[in-house]
Every structure is written in C-alpha cells, then in structure tokens.
Design an enzyme around this catalytic site. Structure first.
Site, PDB file in Angstrom:
ATOM      1  N   SER A 128      12.572-104.755  89.937  1.00 22.48           N
ATOM      2  CA  SER A 128      12.225-103.335  89.940  1.00 22.48           C
ATOM      3  C   SER A 128      12.219-102.786  91.361  1.00 22.48           C
ATOM      4  O   SER A 128      11.897-103.503  92.319  1.00 22.48           O
ATOM      5  CB  SER A 128      10.823-103.196  89.339  1.00 22.48           C
ATOM      6  OG  SER A 128      10.306-101.921  89.561  1.00 22.48           O
ATOM      7  N   TYR A 153       1.414-105.733  88.502  1.00 28.26           N
ATOM      8  CA  TYR A 153       2.726-105.768  87.822  1.00 28.26           C
ATOM      9  C   TYR A 153       3.849-105.860  88.860  1.00 28.26           C
ATOM     10  O   TYR A 153       4.724-106.720  88.778  1.00 28.26           O
ATOM     11  CB  TYR A 153       2.931-104.519  86.940  1.00 28.26           C
ATOM     12  CG  TYR A 153       4.393-104.312  86.611  1.00 28.26           C
ATOM     13  CD1 TYR A 153       5.041-105.131  85.697  1.00 28.26           C
ATOM     14  CD2 TYR A 153       5.154-103.328  87.277  1.00 28.26           C
ATOM     15  CE1 TYR A 153       6.394-104.986  85.445  1.00 28.26           C
ATOM     16  CE2 TYR A 153       6.502-103.181  87.030  1.00 28.26           C
ATOM     17  CZ  TYR A 153       7.120-104.006  86.114  1.00 28.26           C
ATOM     18  OH  TYR A 153       8.464-103.869  85.870  1.00 28.26           O
ATOM     19  N   LYS A 157       6.852-108.951  90.149  1.00 26.11           N
ATOM     20  CA  LYS A 157       8.300-108.848  90.376  1.00 26.11           C
ATOM     21  C   LYS A 157       8.658-109.425  91.739  1.00 26.11           C
ATOM     22  O   LYS A 157       9.644-110.136  91.893  1.00 26.11           O
ATOM     23  CB  LYS A 157       8.753-107.389  90.273  1.00 26.11           C
ATOM     24  CG  LYS A 157       8.618-106.810  88.879  1.00 26.11           C
ATOM     25  CD  LYS A 157       9.516-107.535  87.892  1.00 26.11           C
ATOM     26  CE  LYS A 157       9.264-107.136  86.456  1.00 26.11           C
ATOM     27  NZ  LYS A 157       9.930-107.977  85.462  1.00 26.11           N
TER      28      LYS A 157
END
Ligand code: NAD
Ligand code: WQD
Length: 340
Positions: A128, A153, A157
């Site tokens: 992302s 979150y 990544k």
C-alpha cells in the site's frame, strides 16, 4: 511456465475477486484461499457468472500453517501465489493492533514457509502507498523513503515488505514483487462483483454511493482547510479492474524477466483528485446529488498522495486504461445492484 495454477489468498475479497477474473481471462487457473472474514460466499456465484466456471476454493485461515501447507500438498504444481489475505481497516487496527499483526504477518509467514517447503518460487504481495506516510515530495516514486506508517495496519505492510525482501535475498529460490496500491475504487463493469464493505464504510467512494443510495444520511468531508487548491485531501484513485490487471502483468514479469529476487512497484494513475472533485465528478457521472457536510480532519490523513507509476509502465508494461468517470459509474452500478 507449464503450470497455470495461481493460489490467490483473499481471492474472495474486493481486489482479489477482480484479479481472479483477470487471471482467468489470461489463461491462468486461479485457486481461491479465503476464510470469508471480510467477504461473502456470493462472490463465487458472481465469479461463475463472469467466467462461466466454478473457481476452486479452499476455505480456511491462511495463518494456519497446516491448512496452507495442505493446499500446496493437494495442488502440487502451483506456479505462483498472489497474497491479498489481510485485514485492512486502518481505524480497527488502531483499536486492535495485535489482531492486525497476528493475521497480516502470521498469514504471510505461514505462506512463505509453505511456499519454501513446496518449492513455489513466485509471489506477488498486496502492499500500500501507506508505507510512504506523508511524503515530502510528490508524486511518490518507489525511491521515496518508506516510513513507519501511522497505523498498525500500515505497519503490517511495511514489515511484510521487509520480510519478503529479506526472504527473497536469503532464499534464492524465491522471486517476489510488492505492489503498492494507491486508492482502488470502482467495480467490475458487469456489476456482478464489487466491494462489499461490512458495516459503515471508512473509504470515500463506498461512503458516497451508500449516501446517495439512502443507506447513510450524509457524507462528512474530513477537512477543507488543507493546503490544497480546494482545501480537501488529494488521492490517486484507480479503477479496480486496472489494478487487477497489474497482478497478471506482475506474474508474467516474475516468470519471464525479473533478474532481481525482489522488487516494488507503485500502482496508481499518476494523478490526484481532491475529495470535492470526487463528489463533483460523481454527481456529474451519476446525475444525483451527494448530501455532505464538512467536518474535522480525520486523524492520520495525509494531505496529498499520488503516484509516479512510470516504473510499472516501464517494467510491467502496465498503466491505467480506465477513467475516473468509468470507476465512479461502475461503483454506482454496483451500489444499485447490492441495494436491491
Ligand atoms: P478485502 O477485505 O476485500 O479482501 C481481503 C480478503 O482476505 C477477504 O476476502 C478476507 O475474507 C480474506 N482474509 C483476510 N484474512 C484472511 C486469512 N487469515 N485467511 C484467509 N482469508 C483471509 O480487501 P481488499 O480491499 O480486497 O484488499 C486486498 C489486499 O490489498 C489487502 O492485503 C489489503 O491490505 C491490500 N490493499 C487494499 C487497499 C484498498 O484500498 N482496498 C489499498 C492498498 C492495499
Ligand atoms: C480518501 C479521502 C479522506 C471518507 C485508505 C488507507 C490506505 C489504503 C487506502 C489500504 C481522504 C476522505 C474519506 C469519508 C472523507 N488502504 N474521506 N470522508 O485514507 O487515502 O487510504 O485506503 O492500504 O492505507 O488509509 O482512503 O477512501 O479512506 O479516504 O472525506 O467519509 O477521502 O479524508 O482524504 P485513504 P479513504
């Protein structure tokens, strides 16, 4: 590459299901692995309608090493893996960080171990643009420094990319690509598959479509006092079908050309649109008013983020083909279908 079998973890989800269609269209045999923690079985009916085939499914948790290992045992000659399976809510990850570290990192580690055991060499990973944080210089290229993202979150990544990179350097058998998505929107033009947000959507476009459909009272624009031309935040919104196609290109690149064991690519349009521009464009394309108010800034939002996606064009032969109008029209067609 003899075998055409591609394991698609999280293949029942939003981006995964669109990628399954594109894999099928390009002669691959996608095999879905999903626990339906954020998707519904009805997507399989949609995939059958689009492809005319039953797509194979293994239902279970990717972070369970025995479950994931058994899949490779049964399927034997898997050509490659696309790893979508992860939790993705920024807000929820702030409340329950361990849930995110455990699922997102646990599933990756279990997968990498199973791939090694079964000598599966090729991996495409869903990353992302959140790994760039609030970049100082725009548009961001793959050389823009990666930072520790604001949310757990986002941090999963960043850590996942590090795990894959280290694993690919150490274990010469593994060749991997991380794809850094900007903001995917839209749905399959058939309106047979699309995004199924569970509960209140946190992303802009599903919130707009649900508001116009009457499921929400009004959209709140999170801040109009940013240092941008109209004061609202700017993002790089790309059609999910374009995004799905990039995964097929990434696999082809891994199979055919890649010399480095690991690489990263931005996937975006290269252009930014503000929240107000999205609202205006939606109203123009769909012919309906979006009821909105301007509220406070949302914690953690970066003012402006858009991609330089030249590297994907140069090496993967990929660039977006669909327009913002296409994406918003397809989002609305999908919303109308699920509102019925
Ligand atoms: P999604 O929630 O629609 O799809 C994820 C799928 O993975 C779901 O079907 C869910 O049931 C499944 N899943 C989650 N954990 C699992 C587990 N442990 N075992 C098996 N299945 C599991 O999300 P999406 O929007 O399709 O995103 C796909 C990937 O792309 C995710 O890794 C996400 O972080 C990443 N990503 C998404 C966006 C975005 O804006 N949608 C942007 C950048 C990156
Ligand atoms: C877009 C813009 C909001 C909702 C998130 C994740 C990121 C990535 C993509 C996975 C922002 C504004 C939104 C609303 C609003 N996902 N907005 N009112 O924040 O760019 O990125 O999804 O990796 O990690 O953080 O996308 O769709 O939430 O917001 O005004 O009700 O719309 O402030 O400017 P974002 P988004």
């Amino acid at each position: 590459m003899e075998s055409k079998k591609i394991i698609v973890t999280g293949g029942a989800g939003y981006i995964g299901s669109h990628t399954v269609v594109e894999l099928f269209n390009h002669g691959f045999e996608p095999i879905i692995v999903d626990n339906f923690s954020n998707s519904e079985k009805s997507v399989l009916v949609g995939l059958r309608e689009i492809t005319g085939r039953n797509i194979k499914l293994f239902e279970g948790d990717c972070s369970d090493p025995n479950f994931i290992n058994d899949i490779f045992k049964v399927e034997r000659d898997v050509a490659g893996v696309i790893h979508f399976a992860a939790y993705k809510s920024v807000g929820e990850s702030i409340k329950f960080p361990i849930k995110y570290y455990s699922n997102n990192l646990g599933s990756l580690c279990a997968l990498l171990e199973a791939m090694e055991q079964h000598q599966v060499r090729y991996l495409v990973f869903s990353s992302s643009c959140t790994v760039y944080g609030a970049a100082k210089k725009l548009p961001v290229t793959e050389n823009t420094p990666v930072v520790t993202p604001f949310s757990p979150y986002g941090n999963t990544k960043k850590i996942s990319e590090e795990i894959i990179s280290q694993e690919a350097q150490n274990r010469k058998q593994l060749k991997a690509i991380s794809l850094r998505y900007f903001n995917p929107i839209g749905a399959h033009p058939s309106a047979v598959i699309g995004e199924l947000p569970i509960g209140v959507p946190s992303n802009l476009v599903p919130y707009i479509t649900q508001t116009v459909a009457g499921a929400r009272n009004q959209l709140t624009v999170f801040g109009d006092d940013y240092n941008t031309p109209d004061g609202s935040c700017i993002r790089d919104y790309l059609h999910v079908v374009d995004l799905a196609k990039a995964h097929v290109k990434a696999l082809d690149y891994l199979f055919d050309q890649q010399e480095d064991p690991y690489d990263v690519f931005n996937l975006g349009t290269g252009h930014g649109n503000s929240v107000f521009q999205i609202i205006n464009e939606f109203e123009k394309v769909v012919g309906k008013k979006v009821n909105y108010v301007v509220g406070d800034r949302r914690t953690g939002d970066v003012p402006v983020m858009y991609a330089n996606a030249d590297k994907a064009h140069q090496f993967l032969d990929w660039r977006t083909e669909l327009s913002l109008e296409d994406a918003l029209a397809d989002s609305w067609r999908w919303q109308e279908k699920i509102s019925l």
